[in-house]
Design an enzyme around this catalytic site. Structure first.
Site, PDB file in Angstrom:
ATOM      1  N   ASP A  28      43.229   2.294  55.660  1.00 31.72           N
ATOM      2  CA  ASP A  28      44.600   1.861  55.945  1.00 31.72           C
ATOM      3  C   ASP A  28      45.288   2.824  56.917  1.00 31.72           C
ATOM      4  O   ASP A  28      44.946   4.003  56.983  1.00 31.72           O
ATOM      5  CB  ASP A  28      45.378   1.780  54.619  1.00 31.72           C
ATOM      6  N   HIS A  45      43.825  -0.606  65.611  1.00 30.67           N
ATOM      7  CA  HIS A  45      42.603  -1.200  65.050  1.00 30.67           C
ATOM      8  C   HIS A  45      41.384  -0.768  65.866  1.00 30.67           C
ATOM      9  O   HIS A  45      40.324  -0.476  65.319  1.00 30.67           O
ATOM     10  CB  HIS A  45      42.714  -2.727  65.003  1.00 30.67           C
ATOM     11  N   LEU A 139      21.225   3.357  53.442  1.00 31.95           N
ATOM     12  CA  LEU A 139      22.595   3.145  52.966  1.00 31.95           C
ATOM     13  C   LEU A 139      22.924   1.661  52.834  1.00 31.95           C
ATOM     14  O   LEU A 139      22.695   0.876  53.762  1.00 31.95           O
ATOM     15  CB  LEU A 139      23.580   3.778  53.967  1.00 31.95           C
TER      16      LEU A 139
HETATM   17  C1  IPE Z   1      44.579  -2.912  52.490  1.00 27.98           C
HETATM   18  O1  IPE Z   1      45.546  -2.530  53.406  1.00 27.98           O
HETATM   19  C2  IPE Z   1      43.560  -3.783  53.167  1.00 27.98           C
HETATM   20  C3  IPE Z   1      42.723  -3.143  54.151  1.00 27.98           C
HETATM   21  C4  IPE Z   1      42.724  -1.881  54.473  1.00 27.98           C
HETATM   22  C5  IPE Z   1      41.773  -3.996  54.799  1.00 27.98           C
HETATM   23  P1  IPE Z   1      46.907  -3.347  53.580  1.00 27.98           P
HETATM   24  O2  IPE Z   1      47.692  -2.646  54.623  1.00 27.98           O
HETATM   25  O3  IPE Z   1      46.637  -4.770  53.778  1.00 27.98           O
HETATM   26  O4  IPE Z   1      47.560  -3.166  52.124  1.00 27.98           O
HETATM   27  P2  IPE Z   1      49.080  -3.208  51.666  1.00 27.98           P
HETATM   28  O5  IPE Z   1      49.684  -4.447  52.243  1.00 27.98           O
HETATM   29  O6  IPE Z   1      49.726  -1.981  52.199  1.00 27.98           O
HETATM   30  O7  IPE Z   1      48.998  -3.194  50.174  1.00 27.98           O
HETATM   31  C1  IPE Z   2      44.447  -1.322  57.915  1.00 29.75           C
HETATM   32  O1  IPE Z   2      45.478  -0.897  58.724  1.00 29.75           O
HETATM   33  C2  IPE Z   2      43.559  -2.316  58.603  1.00 29.75           C
HETATM   34  C3  IPE Z   2      43.733  -3.691  58.109  1.00 29.75           C
HETATM   35  C4  IPE Z   2      44.452  -4.058  57.093  1.00 29.75           C
HETATM   36  C5  IPE Z   2      43.036  -4.727  58.857  1.00 29.75           C
HETATM   37  P1  IPE Z   2      46.877  -1.620  58.742  1.00 29.75           P
HETATM   38  O2  IPE Z   2      46.850  -2.669  59.815  1.00 29.75           O
HETATM   39  O3  IPE Z   2      47.252  -2.108  57.395  1.00 29.75           O
HETATM   40  O4  IPE Z   2      47.814  -0.423  59.180  1.00 29.75           O
HETATM   41  P2  IPE Z   2      49.273  -0.112  58.646  1.00 29.75           P
HETATM   42  O5  IPE Z   2      49.202  -0.028  57.146  1.00 29.75           O
HETATM   43  O6  IPE Z   2      50.138  -1.245  59.101  1.00 29.75           O
HETATM   44  O7  IPE Z   2      49.617   1.189  59.273  1.00 29.75           O
HETATM   45 MG    MG Z   3      48.249  -1.269  55.868  1.00 29.31          MG
END
Ligand code: IPE
Ligand code: IPE
Ligand code: MG
Length: 251
Positions: A28, A45, A139
């Site tokens: 995240d 990303h 792995l």
């Molecule tokens: C969790 O992150 C999902 C992934 C990292 C793929 P999110 O950004 O979607 O989670 P929330 O919304 O903060 O709970």
């Molecule tokens: C996690 O990063 C990746 C996915 C959920 C695809 P985020 O896109 O949730 O990044 P933040 O949480 O908005 O910084």
């Molecule tokens: Mg996120």
């Protein structure tokens, strides 16, 4: 596939006897990494995908058996179409670029979640990577794509119910666990979440029952091998009791 000796693992500041079998990561913070730099979320990303290489290589080299990565949740389908499109493009690009090396390192790729929701090009790329690496001995790399823990449990319950009806066996925990996507990887030992949030967000709900949790403010694109080593060192210092008592004779 483990390539480092005990001595080499020790030189990283790690205890070769305290390497978790199954590591799961909620990757995240990509969006915030980008917006903090005045960049579009897609750039975060892209940077996040770049961080993968070193982490996968290192976990494989130190002999972690399974690595499960949260790449896209069922809830992430709520995101704008444009962002989802960028993620799909990056996924295809990633596999095209990395598959040869992953394969030659003996990595076995498995997607977990409902892949059918994705555009055909994504499904094809992922299925090809799975098929090509299916017999690899190294792995186990599980990539969660359109994955939700609740959806996985519901699916497992249905499959266990079918099995019970067919065989007459009484459904039990082991039977349900056999129908999880991650059946071959077993329970999670260490769950890492980057990006500063301290929540599970519907990831591996069954498998983390006794996982050690590690949260870091470091955003996923900045999660380097050194950050992973910190998490593994933290894990090595935990006392896992699984509801029992201390086993080292101390009070
Ligand atoms: C969790 O992150 C999902 C992934 C990292 C793929 P999110 O950004 O979607 O989670 P929330 O919304 O903060 O709970
Ligand atoms: C996690 O990063 C990746 C996915 C959920 C695809 P985020 O896109 O949730 O990044 P933040 O949480 O908005 O910084
Ligand atoms: Mg996120």
């Amino acid at each position: 596939m483990r390539t480092y000796s005990d001595e080499e693992i020790t030189a990283f500041g790690l205890n070769p006897n305290r390497i978790p079998n199954h590591v799961a990561i909620v990757m995240d913070g990509n969006g915030r990494w980008a917006t903090g730099r005045g960049l579009p979320r897609g750039a975060g990303h892209r940077a996040g995908v770049q961080a993968l290489k070193d982490i996968i290589r290192f976990t494989s080299d130190i002999g972690v058996e399974s690595l499960t990565l949260y790449a896209f949740s069922t809830e992430n389908r709520k995101r704008p179409k444009e962002e989802i499109g960028i993620l799909c493009g990056l996924l295809i690009e990633y596999f095209n670029r990395e598959i040869d090396e992953l394969h030659s390192n003996g990595v076995r790729i498995l997607s977990i979640g409902d892949l059918n929701w994705f555009p055909t090009a994504v499904q094809q790329t992922v299925r090809e990577a799975e098929a090509r690496t299916a017999k690899n001995p190294g792995l186990k790399l599980n990539i969660a794509l359109n994955y939700g823990g609740r959806a996985e449990l519901l699916r497992a319950m249905r499959l266990a119910d079918e099995e019970a009806k067919k065989t007459g066996a009484e459904p039990d925990e082991a039977m349900l666990a056999r129908h999880l996507y991650t059946a071959d990887s077993g329970d999670v030992d260490l769950l890492i979440r980057t990006g500063g949030e301290e929540r599970v967000s519907n990831f591996l709900l069954w498998q983390i029952a006794y996982a050690e949790l590690y949260f870091t403010d470091v955003k996923w694109p900045d999660f380097t091998r050194d950050e992973l080593i910190k998490a593994l060192q933290d894990y090595a210092g935990r006392e896992r009791r699984f509801g029992g008592l201390k086993t080292d004779g101390t009070k």
